[in-house]
Design a protein around this motif. Structure first.
Motif, PDB file in Angstrom:
ATOM      1  N   GLU A 143      50.358  34.044  41.925  1.00 49.40           N
ATOM      2  CA  GLU A 143      49.760  35.288  41.434  1.00 49.40           C
ATOM      3  C   GLU A 143      48.372  35.529  42.020  1.00 49.40           C
ATOM      4  O   GLU A 143      47.805  36.616  41.854  1.00 49.40           O
ATOM      5  CB  GLU A 143      49.695  35.277  39.905  1.00 49.40           C
ATOM      6  CG  GLU A 143      48.770  34.245  39.288  1.00 49.40           C
ATOM      7  CD  GLU A 143      49.425  32.878  39.078  1.00 49.40           C
ATOM      8  OE1 GLU A 143      48.988  32.165  38.150  1.00 49.40           O
ATOM      9  OE2 GLU A 143      50.359  32.530  39.838  1.00 49.40           O
ATOM     10  N   THR A 148      48.516  39.200  47.297  1.00 52.83           N
ATOM     11  CA  THR A 148      48.263  39.949  46.056  1.00 52.83           C
ATOM     12  C   THR A 148      46.878  40.581  46.065  1.00 52.83           C
ATOM     13  O   THR A 148      46.652  41.581  45.375  1.00 52.83           O
ATOM     14  CB  THR A 148      48.419  39.047  44.823  1.00 52.83           C
ATOM     15  OG1 THR A 148      47.387  38.046  44.805  1.00 52.83           O
ATOM     16  CG2 THR A 148      49.782  38.372  44.800  1.00 52.83           C
ATOM     17  N   SER A 153      46.739  44.193  43.851  1.00 51.93           N
ATOM     18  CA  SER A 153      47.102  43.721  42.518  1.00 51.93           C
ATOM     19  C   SER A 153      45.891  43.334  41.675  1.00 51.93           C
ATOM     20  O   SER A 153      45.943  43.382  40.445  1.00 51.93           O
ATOM     21  CB  SER A 153      48.055  42.525  42.627  1.00 51.93           C
ATOM     22  OG  SER A 153      49.279  42.887  43.211  1.00 51.93           O
TER      23      SER A 153
END
Length: 353
Positions: A143, A148, A153
């Protein structure tokens, strides 16, 4: 030894600064209000130290003359007593302090205020990860992969952080995603699903967000590790002079006998692609019979380097969570070498008047 002692010490910083961050988070918000007051301000951090001052510009900080003597030390910059004790030990007060923030944490103006109240430039090491374990390499955080960051994100978090930095007004050196030429952090290429070229793209994305938010009080510090422990070519990871103000460097003496042996092989490679000023953003020497001599040699080497603007000594001990006792005060002989060597060096005086 398959894992350099230095790696363990660096990894501990993902955790051991937590107590300081908690102190900052629970401090009075009065300090943050002062930071937004304008060019003329008085600093009252939660340390209780108060000075009347002008808020310097980034350009003023970049133009300062002299060398930085910085520290990364438990309790600093939050505790003025820790800073006072360190100054008494070293024989001179530090003019720079480093602390660590990961991406589960928001920006706080409190440690910045506390640093300036003690005459120190704050260096915030900003780690794109949720933190780690003091004794285990933490690299697999999908993540927080570079992709990302690139795809936006984390933009809400980055924007919030940038806005808070901007509103604090005080110049802050941000050492973003350090030691990227290694393989022990989730932002390094070749781990955590990261591929070649993504580090530069992620850095530029973050920098561009700050630019759009007019967070122009950031001194951007791109900080690889010395090549002894790292494999990815640094030139491939450099985002370009337009995105960087200072070069940083992690350099820990393990087997080297002189500063030249430790630092200059990496410095020569860096100078092939940038002439930006260099700050040694993590420095230390492991306990050994030659530690005092190495310390004296480093402090003799530093004034001769016109393009090296200073150092930050890693003042953590094994008892405080580091892999070994890296500090300059771990034995009387090394401390004597440090005190003798630092005295003749002209240190930076921040433009606060």
């Amino acid at each position: 030894m398959t894992v350099n002692i230095f790696l363990l010490a660096s990894l501990t910083m993902l955790v051991i600064h937590t107590s300081g961050r908690i102190a900052a988070a629970t401090a009075s918000t009065a300090a943050q209000a002062h930071a937004s007051a304008g060019a003329n301000a008085s600093i009252t951090g939660h340390t209780g130290t108060t000075i009347a001052t002008n808020i310097p510009s980034k350009a003023q900080i970049l133009a300062t003359q002299g060398k930085y003597f910085g520290v990364a030390e438990p309790g600093m910059p939050w505790s003025s007593s820790a800073g006072t004790q360190l100054a008494q030990t070293a024989g001179v007060p530090p003019d720079m302090v480093e602390y660590f923030v990961n991406w589960t944490q928001d920006f706080s103006a409190v440690p910045v205020q506390d640093a300036y109240a003690q005459g120190m430039l704050p260096v915030l090491t900003w780690e794109p990860s949720p933190g780690g374990n003091a004794h285990t390499t933490q690299v697999n955080f999908p993540e927080y992969s570079l992709s990302t960051i690139i795809n936006g994100s984390h933009d809400a978090y980055i924007v919030k952080f940038a806005d808070a930095v901007r509103d604090a007004k005080w110049p802050v050196a941000i050492r973003l995603a350090h030691e990227m030429n290694g393989n022990w952090y989730p932002w390094c290429e070749g781990v955590n699903g990261n591929t070649a070229g993504q580090y530069v793209e992620a850095w530029r994305h973050i920098h561009d967000v700050f630019s759009r938010e007019h967070a122009d009080n950031v001194i951007w510090v791109w900080a690889p590790n010395i090549i002894r422990s790292a494999s990815t070519p640094m030139a491939e990871l450099y985002p370009g002079d337009a995105y960087v103000d200072w070069i940083g460097l992690s350099a820990y003496d393990v087997t080297e006998h002189t500063a030249t042996q430790l630092i200059e092989p990496t410095l020569r490679l860096i100078r092939a692609f940038t002439a930006k000023p260099l700050l040694i953003t993590e420095l230390g020497s492991q306990p050994s019979a030659s530690k005092a001599a190495w310390t004296a040699d480093f402090l003799s080497w530093l004034p001769k380097q016109s393009d090296v603007i200073g150092f930050i000594w890693f003042e953590y001990t094994r008892a405080q969570g580091a892999g070994t006792d890296w500090g300059f005060d771990t034995d009387t002989e090394t401390l004597a070498s440090f005190r003798l060597g630092i005295q003749p060096i002209k240190l930076v005086v921040l433009p606060l008047e």
